[in-house]
Design an enzyme around this catalytic site. Structure first.
Site, mmCIF file in Angstrom:
data_model
loop_
_atom_site.group_PDB
_atom_site.id
_atom_site.type_symbol
_atom_site.label_atom_id
_atom_site.label_comp_id
_atom_site.label_asym_id
_atom_site.label_seq_id
_atom_site.Cartn_x
_atom_site.Cartn_y
_atom_site.Cartn_z
ATOM 1 N N LYS A 149 0.962 -1.372 -0.145
ATOM 2 C CA LYS A 149 0.003 -0.226 -0.029
ATOM 3 C C LYS A 149 0.832 1.180 -0.040
ATOM 4 O O LYS A 149 1.437 1.549 0.864
ATOM 5 C CB LYS A 149 -0.900 -0.138 1.105
ATOM 6 N N LYS A 186 -2.382 -1.704 -3.799
ATOM 7 C CA LYS A 186 -3.102 -0.514 -3.810
ATOM 8 C C LYS A 186 -2.115 0.519 -3.765
ATOM 9 O O LYS A 186 -1.207 0.613 -3.033
ATOM 10 C CB LYS A 186 -3.884 -0.621 -2.554
HETATM 11 C C1 PBG Z 1 -7.566 3.127 5.604
HETATM 12 C C2 PBG Z 1 -7.874 3.000 4.296
HETATM 13 C C3 PBG Z 1 -7.635 3.952 3.150
HETATM 14 C C4 PBG Z 1 -8.186 3.373 1.921
HETATM 15 C C5 PBG Z 1 -8.414 2.373 2.216
HETATM 16 N N1 PBG Z 1 -8.382 2.073 3.723
HETATM 17 C C6 PBG Z 1 -7.285 5.494 3.705
HETATM 18 C C7 PBG Z 1 -5.778 5.739 3.562
HETATM 19 O O1 PBG Z 1 -5.120 5.040 3.814
HETATM 20 O O2 PBG Z 1 -5.752 7.098 3.709
HETATM 21 C C8 PBG Z 1 -8.149 4.581 0.711
HETATM 22 C C9 PBG Z 1 -9.165 3.868 -0.312
HETATM 23 C C10 PBG Z 1 -9.611 4.560 -1.417
HETATM 24 O O3 PBG Z 1 -8.782 5.778 -1.658
HETATM 25 O O4 PBG Z 1 -10.301 4.371 -2.051
HETATM 26 N N2 PBG Z 1 -6.520 3.391 6.019
#
Ligand code: PBG
Length: 342
Positions: A211, A264
């Site tokens: 991520k 992601k």
């Molecule tokens: C929680 C989380 C996030 C997203 C998914 N889980 C936000 C982040 O990490 O800031 C983002 C998903 C999206 O942008 O559609 N940490």
């Protein structure tokens, strides 16, 4: 000097019959193209995110994400039923709690907003996989994914116990899969141990393994009201420039017991999806995040691109790269389009 704008004085003689291979043969008609199509989308591989907020009968549209809304738990259960009807494979729940605190304690409250929604979905006995996003940023008043230590740093090991407690509470409420997304070191192992100790040996873990600290999460943070109050997430989410490090994250998450690996954001991470697919024999998921969705939706609203074709092409590309599961805000639309095209 060679002038590229001028054709050469003598053109080579056009060869016609002699071409050994003509790839256009298989592109001639819709039926031929369907016959040789390499990648097909199936609604069962799609997962729809649901944002759950307090109240009842509430559907609150999100400005930056056309067609996506914050739903009260009862409406979220209705939406899950609609998605199941469309054949969508799963739903992943995010919560907007009534109150936030420095710890994010609503995340593991057994009467929390997401727990309530899971129980209502469970009560419908739907043919859809229930997934919990396991993180603290939607529940902390400072918007970071773990508690802040005295030095102002997000406390990794302090987050682990809270994430584990959150996962157990989500499992108790009816989540089939928990999806830790906080990017804390050791979160998968801590959650696996806690789930097993609580008797949830069959609850699976989909690890947001790779991520990146991405600009494409912007609309989500509006939707989930989870923008960090200070600083950013770069001290725990990965540098988007790093791919080898992403492989190390995935190795570690597998060793800690992840059942599914998730990459992601999806389009900027196609290389990682492909690398994960060839390297590991576990299901690979990708998250087409809020910004990826919003870019296509916004351009389509302006008439700049064909939204249906662009969304389909983006998700096909993600699947072609190697994802077998795609989390996408377009899940319901895609499921509808896939059925229309059959
Ligand atoms: C929680 C989380 C996030 C997203 C998914 N889980 C936000 C982040 O990490 O800031 C983002 C998903 C999206 O942008 O559609 N940490």
């Amino acid at each position: 000097m060679l002038d590229l704008h001028q054709p050469p004085a003598t053109l080579p003689a056009a060869s016609t019959a002699a071409l050994p291979v003509r790839l256009r043969r298989m592109r001639r008609t819709p039926a031929l193209r369907a016959l040789v199509r390499e990648t097909r989308l199936d609604p069962a591989m799609l997962v729809a995110p649901l944002f759950v907020r307090p109240g009842s009968g509430v559907r609150e549209e999100i400005g930056s994400m056309p067609g996506v809304a914050r739903l009260s738990p009862d409406v979220a259960a209705d939406e899950a039923a609609r998605l199941a009807q469309l054949g969508v494979g799963g739903v992943i729940l995010f919560g907007l709690p009534e109150t936030k605190d420095p710890e994010g304690s609503e995340a593991w409250a057994d009467d929390g907003i997401v727990q309530d929604a899971f129980r209502r979905i469970r009560a419908r006995d739907l043919d859809v996989v229930t997934i919990a996003d396991t993180c603290l940023c939607e529940y902390t008043d400072h918007g970071h994914c773990g508690p802040i230590d005295t030095g102002g740093v997000v406390d990794n090991d302090g987050a682990l116990t809270r994430l584990a407690e959150t996962a157990v509470s989500q499992a108790r409420a009816g989540a089939d899969i928990v999806a830790p997304s906080a990017m804390m070191d050791g979160q998968v192992g801590a959650i696996r141990a806690a789930l097993d100790a609580a008797g949830f040996i069959d609850v699976a873990i989909m690890a947001y393994a790779a991520k990146h600290a991405s600009a494409f999460y912007g609309p989500f943070r509006e939707a989930a009201d989870s923008a960090p109050a200070f600083g950013d997430r770069r001290a725990y989410q990965m540098d988007p420039a790093n791919g080898r490090e992403a492989i190390r994250e995935m190795d570690l998450d597998l060793a800690e017991g992840a059942d599914i690996l998730l990459v992601k954001p999806a389009l900027p991470g196609l290389d990682l999806i492909a690398a994960a697919r060839s390297r590991y024999d576990v299901p690979i998921a990708a998250y087409q995040v809020s910004g990826e969705f919003a870019m296509i939706a916004a351009a389509a609203e302006r008439g700049w691109i064909d939204g249906r074709r662009a969304m389909t092409e983006a998700v096909i590309g993600i699947v072609r790269a190697g994802a077998g599961i795609v989390i996408t805000y377009a899940a319901a639309d895609l499921a509808t389009w896939i059925r229309e095209e059959r």
